[in-house]
Design a protein around this motif. Structure first.
Motif, mmCIF file in Angstrom:
data_model
loop_
_atom_site.group_PDB
_atom_site.id
_atom_site.type_symbol
_atom_site.label_atom_id
_atom_site.label_comp_id
_atom_site.label_asym_id
_atom_site.label_seq_id
_atom_site.Cartn_x
_atom_site.Cartn_y
_atom_site.Cartn_z
ATOM 1 N N THR A 69 0.824 -1.205 0.000
ATOM 2 C CA THR A 69 0.000 0.000 0.000
ATOM 3 C C THR A 69 0.862 1.261 0.000
ATOM 4 N N GLU A 70 1.969 1.242 0.719
ATOM 5 C CA GLU A 70 2.853 2.414 0.736
ATOM 6 C C GLU A 70 3.336 2.747 -0.666
ATOM 7 N N PHE A 71 3.662 1.717 -1.445
ATOM 8 C CA PHE A 71 4.116 1.944 -2.819
ATOM 9 C C PHE A 71 2.981 2.549 -3.646
ATOM 10 N N SER B 77 2.464 6.175 -3.048
ATOM 11 C CA SER B 77 3.579 7.070 -3.350
ATOM 12 C C SER B 77 3.262 7.967 -4.545
ATOM 13 N N CYS B 78 2.237 7.609 -5.327
ATOM 14 C CA CYS B 78 1.790 8.469 -6.425
ATOM 15 C C CYS B 78 0.608 9.307 -5.929
ATOM 16 N N HIS B 79 0.657 10.609 -6.193
ATOM 17 C CA HIS B 79 -0.369 11.506 -5.676
ATOM 18 C C HIS B 79 -1.761 11.179 -6.208
ATOM 19 N N GLU B 80 -1.847 10.557 -7.391
ATOM 20 C CA GLU B 80 -3.159 10.226 -7.961
ATOM 21 C C GLU B 80 -3.926 9.232 -7.106
ATOM 22 N N MET B 81 -3.222 8.428 -6.337
ATOM 23 C CA MET B 81 -3.856 7.372 -5.553
ATOM 24 C C MET B 81 -4.303 7.832 -4.168
ATOM 25 N N ARG B 82 -3.887 8.992 -3.759
ATOM 26 C CA ARG B 82 -4.173 9.412 -2.376
ATOM 27 C C ARG B 82 -5.659 9.604 -2.112
ATOM 28 N N VAL B 83 -6.431 10.022 -3.108
ATOM 29 C CA VAL B 83 -7.872 10.185 -2.912
ATOM 30 C C VAL B 83 -8.516 8.834 -2.569
ATOM 31 N N TYR B 84 -7.993 7.769 -3.166
ATOM 32 C CA TYR B 84 -8.539 6.444 -2.879
ATOM 33 C C TYR B 84 -8.246 6.038 -1.433
ATOM 34 N N ALA B 85 -7.073 6.358 -0.953
ATOM 35 C CA ALA B 85 -6.726 6.037 0.435
ATOM 36 C C ALA B 85 -7.599 6.798 1.409
ATOM 37 N N GLU B 86 -7.868 8.061 1.099
ATOM 38 C CA GLU B 86 -8.718 8.865 1.986
ATOM 39 C C GLU B 86 -10.142 8.309 2.003
ATOM 40 N N GLU B 87 -10.672 7.960 0.836
ATOM 41 C CA GLU B 87 -12.021 7.375 0.790
ATOM 42 C C GLU B 87 -12.066 6.052 1.536
ATOM 43 N N MET B 88 -11.036 5.262 1.363
ATOM 44 C CA MET B 88 -10.996 3.936 1.977
ATOM 45 C C MET B 88 -11.118 4.012 3.497
ATOM 46 N N LYS B 89 -10.558 5.042 4.102
ATOM 47 C CA LYS B 89 -10.601 5.187 5.563
ATOM 48 C C LYS B 89 -12.035 5.196 6.090
ATOM 49 N N PHE B 90 -12.990 5.643 5.270
ATOM 50 C CA PHE B 90 -14.379 5.798 5.711
ATOM 51 C C PHE B 90 -15.296 4.704 5.173
ATOM 52 N N SER B 91 -14.742 3.737 4.469
ATOM 53 C CA SER B 91 -15.563 2.706 3.849
ATOM 54 C C SER B 91 -15.777 1.519 4.782
ATOM 55 N N SER B 92 -16.708 0.674 4.388
ATOM 56 C CA SER B 92 -16.956 -0.553 5.151
ATOM 57 C C SER B 92 -15.811 -1.539 4.979
ATOM 58 N N ILE C 267 -7.093 -3.056 5.545
ATOM 59 C CA ILE C 267 -7.071 -3.761 4.263
ATOM 60 C C ILE C 267 -6.177 -2.967 3.320
ATOM 61 N N GLY C 268 -5.218 -3.632 2.713
ATOM 62 C CA GLY C 268 -4.294 -2.987 1.780
ATOM 63 C C GLY C 268 -4.789 -3.076 0.344
ATOM 64 N N ALA D 146 -20.796 -2.235 -6.010
ATOM 65 C CA ALA D 146 -19.965 -1.090 -6.395
ATOM 66 C C ALA D 146 -19.782 -0.139 -5.218
ATOM 67 N N ASN D 147 -18.705 0.591 -5.233
ATOM 68 C CA ASN D 147 -18.451 1.680 -4.281
ATOM 69 C C ASN D 147 -18.430 1.223 -2.823
ATOM 70 N N LEU D 148 -17.860 0.066 -2.565
ATOM 71 C CA LEU D 148 -17.762 -0.394 -1.179
ATOM 72 C C LEU D 148 -16.503 0.109 -0.495
ATOM 73 N N ALA D 149 -15.479 0.396 -1.274
ATOM 74 C CA ALA D 149 -14.225 0.851 -0.689
ATOM 75 C C ALA D 149 -13.881 2.272 -1.098
ATOM 76 N N HIS D 150 -14.333 2.671 -2.279
ATOM 77 C CA HIS D 150 -14.057 4.006 -2.801
ATOM 78 C C HIS D 150 -15.367 4.576 -3.333
ATOM 79 N N LEU D 151 -15.578 5.859 -3.132
ATOM 80 C CA LEU D 151 -16.825 6.487 -3.580
ATOM 81 C C LEU D 151 -16.530 7.805 -4.277
ATOM 82 N N PRO D 152 -16.493 7.777 -5.617
ATOM 83 C CA PRO D 152 -16.272 9.041 -6.327
ATOM 84 C C PRO D 152 -17.472 9.969 -6.154
ATOM 85 N N PRO D 153 -17.247 11.275 -6.205
ATOM 86 C CA PRO D 153 -18.328 12.246 -5.962
ATOM 87 C C PRO D 153 -19.563 12.045 -6.842
#
Length: 191
Positions: free
Chosen positions: A31-33, A36-51, A61-62, A161-168
């Protein structure tokens, strides 16, 4: 004697090569790797609030648990090469622009291997919390997935759909309401 030296050198080279590939695969699956790309950070932030932020034992979950096919080395390496090439392209060429998540979604769902979902959700007759049966609609859909009443063409991510990531743009869908509210409270979802 020369022949045996060549074999020893070849064997040593093969061991070094396989070790290097295994170490690279392991490192690039972390997950750290991924983050490391800024494009992926939005997914990590969304994941924190997902089921799906944590597994049943409470461990985080990585990325690889969902996005890298497990069990079949050929599929895993093919997926890593395809997705890695695509991600390098996006980072190097399109990295300064916002990702078109609506266009990416259908393709991305194809790379969620059902085996990864079934590693945690083995009993399709039970709800996600494991404290009761799935709904009638869920039972019929899972029976179709299993080939008991027809055959579904959808994989797990096709329906779930959208269980781990939720686009606006999907935050407005009623089934995503609770997830969207958590993101809004964290100021991650834009109206």
């Amino acid at each position: 004697m020369r022949h045996s030296k060549k074999l020893v050198v070849l064997a040593a080279g093969a061991v070094i090569g396989i070790t290097a590939v295994a170490a690279t695969v392991r490192y690039t699956s972390g997950t750290e790797f991924c983050l490391s790309c800024h494009e992926m950070r939005v997914y990590a932030e969304e994941m924190k609030f997902s089921s799906h932020a944590r597994d049943a034992e409470g461990r985080p979950i990585g990325c690889a648990q969902c996005h890298i096919p497990g069990g079949n080395i050929v599929r895993m390496l093919a997926a890593k090469m395809w997705m890695g090439s695509k991600d390098i392209w996006v980072h190097a060429v399109d990295g300064e622009t916002a990702l078109d998540r609506a266009a990416m979604q259908p393709r991305a769902r194809r790379f969620i291997d059902d085996a990864n979902c079934l590693a945690c959700h083995q009993d399709l007759g039970r709800n996600a919390k494991g404290d009761g049966p799935v709904s009638t609609e869920g039972r019929l859909a899972h029976d179709s997935y299993l080939g008991k009443n027809g055959r579904s063409r959808n994989g797990c991510a096709g329906c779930h759909a959208n269980l781990a990531h939720l686009p606006p743009f999907d935050a407005r869908i009623p089934r995503n309401h609770a997830f969207a509210e958590k993101l809004k409270e964290a100021d991650l979802a834009k109206p």
